[in-house]
Scaffold this motif. Structure first.
Motif, PDB file in Angstrom:
ATOM      1  N   LEU A   5      39.695   8.051  13.267  1.00 19.04           N
ATOM      2  CA  LEU A   5      39.686   7.752  12.694  1.00 19.04           C
ATOM      3  C   LEU A   5      38.261   8.110  11.297  1.00 19.04           C
ATOM      4  O   LEU A   5      37.197   7.908  11.470  1.00 19.04           O
ATOM      5  CB  LEU A   5      39.422   6.108  12.532  1.00 19.04           C
ATOM      6  N   ALA A   6      39.271   8.283  10.732  1.00 19.59           N
ATOM      7  CA  ALA A   6      38.328   9.076   9.253  1.00 19.59           C
ATOM      8  C   ALA A   6      38.167   8.134   8.281  1.00 19.59           C
ATOM      9  O   ALA A   6      39.099   7.494   7.656  1.00 19.59           O
ATOM     10  CB  ALA A   6      38.448  10.509   9.184  1.00 19.59           C
ATOM     11  N   VAL A   7      37.029   7.290   8.200  1.00 20.09           N
ATOM     12  CA  VAL A   7      36.511   6.119   8.004  1.00 20.09           C
ATOM     13  C   VAL A   7      36.129   5.978   6.085  1.00 20.09           C
ATOM     14  O   VAL A   7      35.431   6.906   5.686  1.00 20.09           O
ATOM     15  CB  VAL A   7      35.637   5.377   8.374  1.00 20.09           C
ATOM     16  N   ILE A   8      36.617   5.431   5.624  1.00 18.61           N
ATOM     17  CA  ILE A   8      35.753   5.241   4.130  1.00 18.61           C
ATOM     18  C   ILE A   8      35.475   4.803   4.128  1.00 18.61           C
ATOM     19  O   ILE A   8      33.984   5.117   3.383  1.00 18.61           O
ATOM     20  CB  ILE A   8      37.338   4.917   3.378  1.00 18.61           C
ATOM     21  N   GLY A 533      44.936   7.210  -1.816  1.00 11.84           N
ATOM     22  CA  GLY A 533      44.482   8.455  -1.542  1.00 11.84           C
ATOM     23  C   GLY A 533      44.121   9.555  -0.807  1.00 11.84           C
ATOM     24  O   GLY A 533      43.953  10.076  -0.406  1.00 11.84           O
ATOM     25  N   HIS A 534      42.495   8.497  -0.781  1.00 14.49           N
ATOM     26  CA  HIS A 534      41.829   9.064   0.128  1.00 14.49           C
ATOM     27  C   HIS A 534      42.089   9.261   1.539  1.00 14.49           C
ATOM     28  O   HIS A 534      41.489  10.390   2.118  1.00 14.49           O
ATOM     29  CB  HIS A 534      40.129   7.945  -0.064  1.00 14.49           C
ATOM     30  N   GLU A 535      42.093   8.126   2.269  1.00 13.48           N
ATOM     31  CA  GLU A 535      42.729   8.841   3.190  1.00 13.48           C
ATOM     32  C   GLU A 535      44.200   9.001   3.198  1.00 13.48           C
ATOM     33  O   GLU A 535      43.951  10.573   4.649  1.00 13.48           O
ATOM     34  CB  GLU A 535      43.520   7.644   4.402  1.00 13.48           C
ATOM     35  N   LEU A 536      44.595   9.306   2.757  1.00 10.46           N
ATOM     36  CA  LEU A 536      45.931  10.548   2.861  1.00 10.46           C
ATOM     37  C   LEU A 536      45.070  12.236   2.794  1.00 10.46           C
ATOM     38  O   LEU A 536      45.739  12.922   3.606  1.00 10.46           O
ATOM     39  CB  LEU A 536      47.011  10.672   1.988  1.00 10.46           C
ATOM     40  N   SER A 537      43.958  12.395   1.634  1.00 13.87           N
ATOM     41  CA  SER A 537      43.337  13.612   1.860  1.00 13.87           C
ATOM     42  C   SER A 537      42.312  13.800   3.149  1.00 13.87           C
ATOM     43  O   SER A 537      42.347  15.445   3.484  1.00 13.87           O
ATOM     44  CB  SER A 537      42.445  13.522   0.562  1.00 13.87           C
ATOM     45  N   HIS A 538      42.344  12.789   4.005  1.00 15.56           N
ATOM     46  CA  HIS A 538      41.889  13.307   4.945  1.00 15.56           C
ATOM     47  C   HIS A 538      42.404  14.321   5.636  1.00 15.56           C
ATOM     48  O   HIS A 538      41.679  14.829   6.694  1.00 15.56           O
ATOM     49  CB  HIS A 538      41.077  12.017   5.672  1.00 15.56           C
ATOM     50  N   ALA A 539      43.819  14.046   5.823  1.00 12.13           N
ATOM     51  CA  ALA A 539      44.620  15.319   6.385  1.00 12.13           C
ATOM     52  C   ALA A 539      44.582  16.321   6.069  1.00 12.13           C
ATOM     53  O   ALA A 539      45.290  17.350   6.659  1.00 12.13           O
ATOM     54  CB  ALA A 539      46.202  14.308   6.089  1.00 12.13           C
ATOM     55  N   GLY A 593      33.868  16.308   4.153  1.00 10.89           N
ATOM     56  CA  GLY A 593      35.000  15.812   3.955  1.00 10.89           C
ATOM     57  C   GLY A 593      35.407  14.053   3.340  1.00 10.89           C
ATOM     58  O   GLY A 593      36.715  14.609   2.629  1.00 10.89           O
ATOM     59  N   GLU A 594      34.343  13.661   3.354  1.00 13.19           N
ATOM     60  CA  GLU A 594      34.601  12.142   2.622  1.00 13.19           C
ATOM     61  C   GLU A 594      34.476  12.215   0.833  1.00 13.19           C
ATOM     62  O   GLU A 594      35.795  11.925   0.180  1.00 13.19           O
ATOM     63  CB  GLU A 594      33.873  11.172   2.939  1.00 13.19           C
ATOM     64  N   VAL A 595      33.436  13.691   0.520  1.00 13.92           N
ATOM     65  CA  VAL A 595      33.859  13.690  -1.014  1.00 13.92           C
ATOM     66  C   VAL A 595      35.151  14.794  -1.440  1.00 13.92           C
ATOM     67  O   VAL A 595      35.870  14.076  -1.736  1.00 13.92           O
ATOM     68  CB  VAL A 595      33.049  14.776  -1.396  1.00 13.92           C
ATOM     69  N   GLU A 644      28.278  10.408   7.282  1.00 11.97           N
ATOM     70  CA  GLU A 644      29.021  11.094   6.314  1.00 11.97           C
ATOM     71  C   GLU A 644      29.668  10.732   4.970  1.00 11.97           C
ATOM     72  O   GLU A 644      30.323  11.491   3.649  1.00 11.97           O
ATOM     73  CB  GLU A 644      30.676  11.872   6.914  1.00 11.97           C
ATOM     74  N   HIS A 645      29.631   9.707   4.680  1.00 10.59           N
ATOM     75  CA  HIS A 645      30.002   9.179   3.353  1.00 10.59           C
ATOM     76  C   HIS A 645      28.521   9.101   1.971  1.00 10.59           C
ATOM     77  O   HIS A 645      27.878   8.510   2.581  1.00 10.59           O
ATOM     78  CB  HIS A 645      30.336   7.347   3.667  1.00 10.59           C
ATOM     79  N   PRO A 646      28.849   9.481   0.857  1.00 16.31           N
ATOM     80  CA  PRO A 646      28.177  10.096   0.544  1.00 16.31           C
ATOM     81  C   PRO A 646      27.580   7.860  -0.149  1.00 16.31           C
ATOM     82  O   PRO A 646      28.401   7.454  -0.202  1.00 16.31           O
ATOM     83  CB  PRO A 646      28.269  10.686  -0.727  1.00 16.31           C
TER      84      PRO A 646
HETATM   85 ZN   LIG Z   1      36.808   8.293   4.562  1.00 16.73          ZN
END
Ligand SMILES: [Zn+2]
Length: 685
Positions: A5-8, A533-539, A593-595, A644-646
């Motif tokens: 899970l790439a989390v926000i 949109g953020h989660e989608l971009s993780h793809a 990835g997060e940015v 990984e989150h700024p």
């Molecule tokens: Zn994320």
């Protein structure tokens, strides 16, 4: 690896109480207000009435300054802000499930209430004292040879072992997302990260001291002298320090090549050879109960080689003390009042929590962790609405549809890669608020006796552990079910799963100021819309890009396009690495990835906004800045450095300065800190 899970957001730091203020001697000379290009407004105390805040120089602070001055971190927490308020509401909602509901009708609800009653039964817990842990540590102390150790680790049911030297579980095969694979991974370190044993960080020092205080108390309560206790803590650290250089440090685990590096398949024979005397195969088959497998995954072969070389009669005292120390850390909060309080004090110190929070909050959270699905179902039935589920589901469809345009207009991709990306986009599935089919998440296989029926917390926890293991074993030989929920709806987070090619919007996240049915279109786009949109971009970030539409780790890019994508990621990394929360302090290099996802989410929302007549952009950008309003203690700031989150102010300012819609609206020009020339922009999508 779990479901990836790439989390926000980081999950909320532990919810515990009183903290003896820890000394900040070494940091006394640091001027925390010297951040570049922006002040680290997150750190409590850094923003004062005199702090300059212009929209063109620090948009985040200019929007949030007044609120910052009045924002107070609540007791029992280490940070506070717009999203944390929703997370705190979740904590209170969970607590209310136990304190206000007296009649549980379903079996699941009864389980949850019974476990809660066992946690709150202080008389029985105090009467038992430290005895349940003592029985287990005595058994470890009695191990007098390496053969006896192998017998203990390989043949004792896992629930009866105090702690292991490794972690054994099933994960989804990175090469074939329809199969599970038995995976050997490293075990825990008391300083959390292998890098701490080379050069200790500020947070590492805090953790080390808090552990020493806590472990000495616990070991003395177990009957060891002060000297014996100190020796045990030393032995454990010495064993860890020998293992650590062969382990992958936390910063490297967030790098894009981590999965490739740890995707090491071994046949049974190869693993038998690699394990040497360490009884991994026996533990899988006898201690846990898995069938014999043909293939295994060994995440860190260098670590296993090192562990094998340390697995000797001579090192037995160190190994025993490692098991005892970790066993204490894992179990103290289920013992008597004194142990519970010491454990809370330790985690408060490490997490930088201020003030106190009531036991009920901590305990209801523990019950929700252990009886995940029974509590989740109660939570969903009590607090979530079908209308919201349908509306958010429609919003996700709209955002996926808009994302086509982003991919089609990506000028660095050939048509071939674009077509594969569109195929992947169209295969993304969605999981919204709660599972559609509850029947897979029942707990009919479990019984827990309440305090009144003579149940014991220690026994109940063991039963839960074994039941969960048996459920996993049952799933192991079957094909992986797509869209199966690993995390519960009461998880305060959202995610993208690369191996499932799906996005996850958990019920507890889409609440309050993050999402509500009455919010304006601007707020909806700036908050939950942007998160989707953020989660989608993780793809399509540096990790997601390694997985194809079926969730297999496989290249679907042309070589040339992949090289162009990597070049863009390097530019993004250089941009973030040039920022500092204060002079002399770096961020770990793992945030691309997060940015990338934040910027992709913003781009998608701006495209959708452009199609709405009369869209109020000022309201939209300010609402986005408010979504990230957050302040925290110094220790909670340290957590962000390695995460990984700024930090929230960067998530706002870095994202916005990539877009003309923002710069033009506020007349931001060269010379303003918020300005970024088109050639220096780093948004990948
Ligand atoms: Zn994320």
């Amino acid at each position: 690896m779990k479901k990836l899970l790439a989390v926000i957001l980081m999950i909320l730091l532990a919810l515990e109480c009183y903290l003896p203020a820890f000394a900040e001697d070494s940091s006394a000379q640091i001027d925390y207000t010297t951040g570049t290009p922006w002040l680290c407004s997150y750190l409590d105390g850094n923003v004062t009435a005199d702090t300059k805040a212009e929209l063109s120089d620090d948009f985040y602070l200019a929007c949030n300054k007044e609120k910052y001055l009045n924002l107070k971190i609540p007791e029992g927490y280490s940070r506070y802000g717009t999203q944390i308020a929703v997370a705190i509401q979740l904590d209170e909602d969970i607590r209310n499930l136990f304190t206000s509901q007296s009649n549980a009708e379903s079996h699941d609800a009864q389980l949850a209430l019974n476990l809660y009653s066992l946690y709150m039964d202080w008389d029985s817990r105090n009467a038992l004292g430290i005895a349940p842990l003592k029985e287990m540590t005595d058994r470890v102390e009695a191990i007098d040879s390496i053969e006896a150790l192998s017998e203990y680790l390989g043949n004792t049911p896992l629930e009866d072992q105090l702690f292991c030297l490794y972690s054994l579980r099933q994960t989804i095969d990175l090469d074939d997302s329809s199969s599970n694979i038995l995976t050997v991974n490293v075990s825990g370190l008391t300083l959390s990260d292998a890098a701490e044993y080379q050069q200790i960080t500020s947070l590492g020092k805090v953790r080390k001291e808090a552990n020493e205080v806590f472990l000495s108390r616990m070991l003395e309560k177990l009957g060891y002298s002060q000297e014996e206790a100190a020796k045990k803590i030393d032995n454990c650290l010495s064993f860890e320090a020998q293992l650590a250089p062969a382990m992958i440090p936390a910063a490297d685990k967030k790098k894009p090549d981590y999965m490739q590096k740890t995707n090491n398949h071994y046949t049974r024979q190869q693993l038998l050879e690699a394990q040497g005397n360490v009884p991994l195969i026996a533990a899988f088959e006898k201690a846990i109960g898995y069938p014999e497998a043909e293939t295994y995954l060994l995440a860190e072969p260098e670590w296993l080689a090192k562990l094998n070389s340390l697995y000797t009669q001579e090192n037995l005292p160190l190994i025993r003390d490692y098991i005892i120390v970790h066993g204490i850390l894992a179990n103290a909060s289920s013992l008597d009042r004194e142990c519970f309080d010491w454990m809370k004090e330790r985690s408060n110190t490490i997490n930088g929590v201020v003030g106190q929070s009531p036991d009920e909050l901590f305990i209801s959270e523990s019950v929700a962790d252990e009886l995940k699905w029974p509590v989740a179902r109660l939570y969903c039935e009590t607090y979530l609405s079908r209308n919201d589920k349908d509306r958010i589901s429609d919003l996700i469809d709209e955002i996926i549809s808009e994302y086509h345009g982003i991919i089609e207009e990506a000028d660095f991709l050939t048509e071939e890669t674009k077509a594969a990306a569109i195929e992947k986009l169209e295969a993304i599935s969605k999981n919204v608020l709660w599972p559609d089919d509850w029947s897979k998440y029942g707990s009919e296989d479990l019984e827990i006796k309440s305090a009144a029926e003579g149940g014991s917390l220690w026994e109940a926890k063991k039963d839960i552990f074994r039941t969960n293991l048996n459920r996993e074993i049952e799933k192991y030989s079957k094909p992986v079910e797509k869209g199966e929920w690993d995390e519960t709806p009461n998880t305060f987070n959202c995610g993208y799963s690369a191996q499932d090619n799906s996005i996850w919007i958990f019920g507890a996240f889409a609440r309050g100021e993050i999402y509500n049915a009455d919010m304006s279109i601007e707020d909806l786009y700036a908050r939950l819309g942007l998160v989707i949109g953020h989660e989608l971009s993780h793809a399509f970030d540096s990790i997601g890009a390694q997985f194809d539409k079926d969730g297999n780790m496989k290249q679907w890019w042309t070589d040339e396009d992949l090289a162009a994508f990597r070049e863009r990621n390097e530019k993004l990394n250089a941009y973030i690495s040039a920022m500092h929360p204060w002079e002399g302090q770096d961020f770990a290099e793992n945030k691309t990835g997060e940015v990338c996802a934040d910027m992709g989410g913003m781009k998608c929302m701006l495209r959708m906004a452009a199609k709405k007549d009369g869209f109020d952009y000022d309201r939209f950008f300010r609402s986005f800045a408010d979504l990230w309003l957050e302040k925290g203690t110094l220790n909670s700031t340290y957590y962000y450095f390695d995460d990984e989150h700024p930090l929230p102010y960067l998530r706002t300012n870095c994202t916005l300065q990539q877009f003309d819609e923002f710069l033009d609206l506020y007349g931001i020009k060269e010379g303003d800190t918020m300005y970024l020339a088109p050639e220096n922009r780093v948004n990948i999508w």
